[in-house]
Design a protein around this motif. Structure first.
Motif, PDB file in Angstrom:
ATOM      1  N   LEU A  40      44.162 -15.846 -41.784  1.00  0.00           N
ATOM      2  CA  LEU A  40      43.639 -17.241 -41.492  1.00  0.00           C
ATOM      3  C   LEU A  40      44.031 -17.498 -40.085  1.00  0.00           C
ATOM      4  CD1 LEU A  40      45.087 -19.118 -44.884  1.00  0.00           C
ATOM      5  CD2 LEU A  40      42.845 -18.650 -44.116  1.00  0.00           C
ATOM      6  N   PHE A  41      45.208 -17.139 -39.464  1.00  0.00           N
ATOM      7  CA  PHE A  41      45.606 -17.406 -37.966  1.00  0.00           C
ATOM      8  C   PHE A  41      44.476 -16.805 -37.125  1.00  0.00           C
ATOM      9  CE2 PHE A  41      49.923 -18.453 -39.433  1.00  0.00           C
ATOM     10  CZ  PHE A  41      49.870 -19.848 -39.219  1.00  0.00           C
ATOM     11  N   LEU A  42      44.026 -15.607 -37.779  1.00  0.00           N
ATOM     12  CA  LEU A  42      43.182 -14.798 -36.735  1.00  0.00           C
ATOM     13  C   LEU A  42      41.754 -15.705 -36.976  1.00  0.00           C
ATOM     14  CD1 LEU A  42      42.218 -12.176 -35.301  1.00  0.00           C
ATOM     15  CD2 LEU A  42      41.645 -11.319 -37.608  1.00  0.00           C
ATOM     16  N   ASP A  43      41.327 -16.323 -37.844  1.00  0.00           N
ATOM     17  CA  ASP A  43      40.300 -17.038 -38.031  1.00  0.00           C
ATOM     18  C   ASP A  43      40.332 -18.125 -37.037  1.00  0.00           C
ATOM     19  OD1 ASP A  43      37.961 -17.923 -38.770  1.00  0.00           O
ATOM     20  OD2 ASP A  43      38.499 -18.415 -41.042  1.00  0.00           O
ATOM     21  N   LEU A  44      41.369 -18.936 -37.091  1.00  0.00           N
ATOM     22  CA  LEU A  44      41.502 -20.069 -36.092  1.00  0.00           C
ATOM     23  C   LEU A  44      41.488 -19.509 -34.614  1.00  0.00           C
ATOM     24  CD1 LEU A  44      44.160 -21.991 -38.055  1.00  0.00           C
ATOM     25  CD2 LEU A  44      41.829 -22.705 -37.752  1.00  0.00           C
ATOM     26  N   PHE A  45      42.064 -18.437 -34.371  1.00  0.00           N
ATOM     27  CA  PHE A  45      41.970 -17.866 -33.121  1.00  0.00           C
ATOM     28  C   PHE A  45      40.577 -17.719 -32.664  1.00  0.00           C
ATOM     29  CE2 PHE A  45      42.118 -14.170 -30.157  1.00  0.00           C
ATOM     30  CZ  PHE A  45      42.578 -14.717 -29.252  1.00  0.00           C
ATOM     31  N   LEU A  46      39.933 -17.005 -33.216  1.00  0.00           N
ATOM     32  CA  LEU A  46      38.485 -16.561 -33.196  1.00  0.00           C
ATOM     33  C   LEU A  46      37.655 -17.759 -33.238  1.00  0.00           C
ATOM     34  CD1 LEU A  46      37.957 -13.513 -35.460  1.00  0.00           C
ATOM     35  CD2 LEU A  46      38.348 -13.410 -33.141  1.00  0.00           C
ATOM     36  N   GLY A  47      37.929 -18.871 -33.792  1.00  0.00           N
ATOM     37  CA  GLY A  47      37.284 -20.063 -33.359  1.00  0.00           C
ATOM     38  C   GLY A  47      37.706 -20.886 -32.218  1.00  0.00           C
ATOM     39  N   TYR A  48      38.782 -20.744 -31.759  1.00  0.00           N
ATOM     40  CA  TYR A  48      39.266 -21.350 -30.422  1.00  0.00           C
ATOM     41  C   TYR A  48      38.605 -20.302 -29.370  1.00  0.00           C
ATOM     42  CZ  TYR A  48      42.111 -22.552 -26.539  1.00  0.00           C
ATOM     43  OH  TYR A  48      42.553 -22.904 -25.230  1.00  0.00           O
TER      44      TYR A  48
END
Length: 257
Positions: A40-48
């Motif tokens: 989930l944190f990787l998902d947020l990082f890729l979005g940013y």
């Protein structure tokens, strides 16, 4: 799968994303898996990261309506060229000129309706992107892809409509040819028992009329099949783009959980 036939809402990428995200949250409440949190944190990082790259290359979300207008004009121009090509014996095929012109004008009219539809939804889409643009960098990449998939679905709705029209016409012609072919063999379809029965009451007049109608449908079939093939290929390309987005969301967020 992103293509379901239950309701319109279930076709939305955002609805599917929200349902799966809620399932993950419930799973975290029960089991609290660290690897799930990492995904989930990787998902947020890729979005940013995706939004940071858009800022670097000078792309703003408020430019989305302009991109939609440009893509719409380009798509309409290409579709009109394809329809005029189909109306004038494409690739040397000797199609029925009357039917091809009638079908071409029918689809050209629906292109006009589609342009009107885009003009109606464009202000609402622009307003939505104006509202979410300050917060889009906090969205996970899967949610951003879901928004992109929904916008693409709205823009491709005309292609699916054209395919549905062409498929329906082709199916009607095919059903007519099969029914009249059964008539020549002394058979008929029984819709009550859903089987093929023997037709004992076939007269010469029935056979004569069936021969005429069968010949008309058979010689018109290449024209409708050509239109069906072209719109089937266009629908296939749209489905490929939507399936790519759906697969990307699945691989990023849900495959490893």
């Amino acid at each position: 799968m992103f293509l379901k036939k239950d309701s319109v809402l279930k076709n939305s990428f955002i609805i599917q994303f929200g349902d799966k995200l809620l399932d993950q949250c419930c799973c975290l409440t029960n089991k609290f898996r660290i690897f799930t949190l990492a995904v989930l944190f990787l998902d947020l990082f890729l979005g940013y990261l995706a939004q940071h790259l858009c800022v670097i290359y000078g792309f703003d979300l408020q430019q989305v309506p302009d991109v939609i207008i440009y893509s719409t004009e380009h798509t309409v121009l290409n579709l009109k060229q394809i329809l005029h090509w189909l109306m004038s014996n494409p690739a040397g095929l000797k199609l029925n000129s009357v039917l091809s012109k009638a079908l071409g004008n029918f689809f050209l009219y629906h292109i006009h309706l589609w342009v009107t539809y885009v003009d109606l939804i464009l202000p609402a889409v622009g307003q939505v992107f104006t509202i979410i643009s300050p917060y889009i960098q906090f969205f996970p990449i899967t949610l951003q892809l879901a928004i992109l998939g929904d916008v693409l679905s709205m823009l491709c709705i005309h292609i699916f409509c054209f395919y549905a029209y062409a498929r329906r016409i082709t199916q009607l012609q095919y059903s007519g040819c099969v029914a009249y072919a059964r008539l020549f063999a002394g058979k008929k379809y029984n819709p009550l028992r859903k089987r093929i029965d023997t037709a004992d009451d076939v007269s010469i007049e029935h056979l004569f009329l069936g021969t005429i109608l069968f010949t008309i449908l058979l010689f018109l079939a290449p024209t409708t099949f050509t239109f069906f093939t072209v719109f089937w290929l266009l629908r296939l390309s749209s489905l490929f783009a939507l399936k790519t987005i759906s697969t990307a969301i699945f691989l990023i967020q849900f495959e490893w959980i």
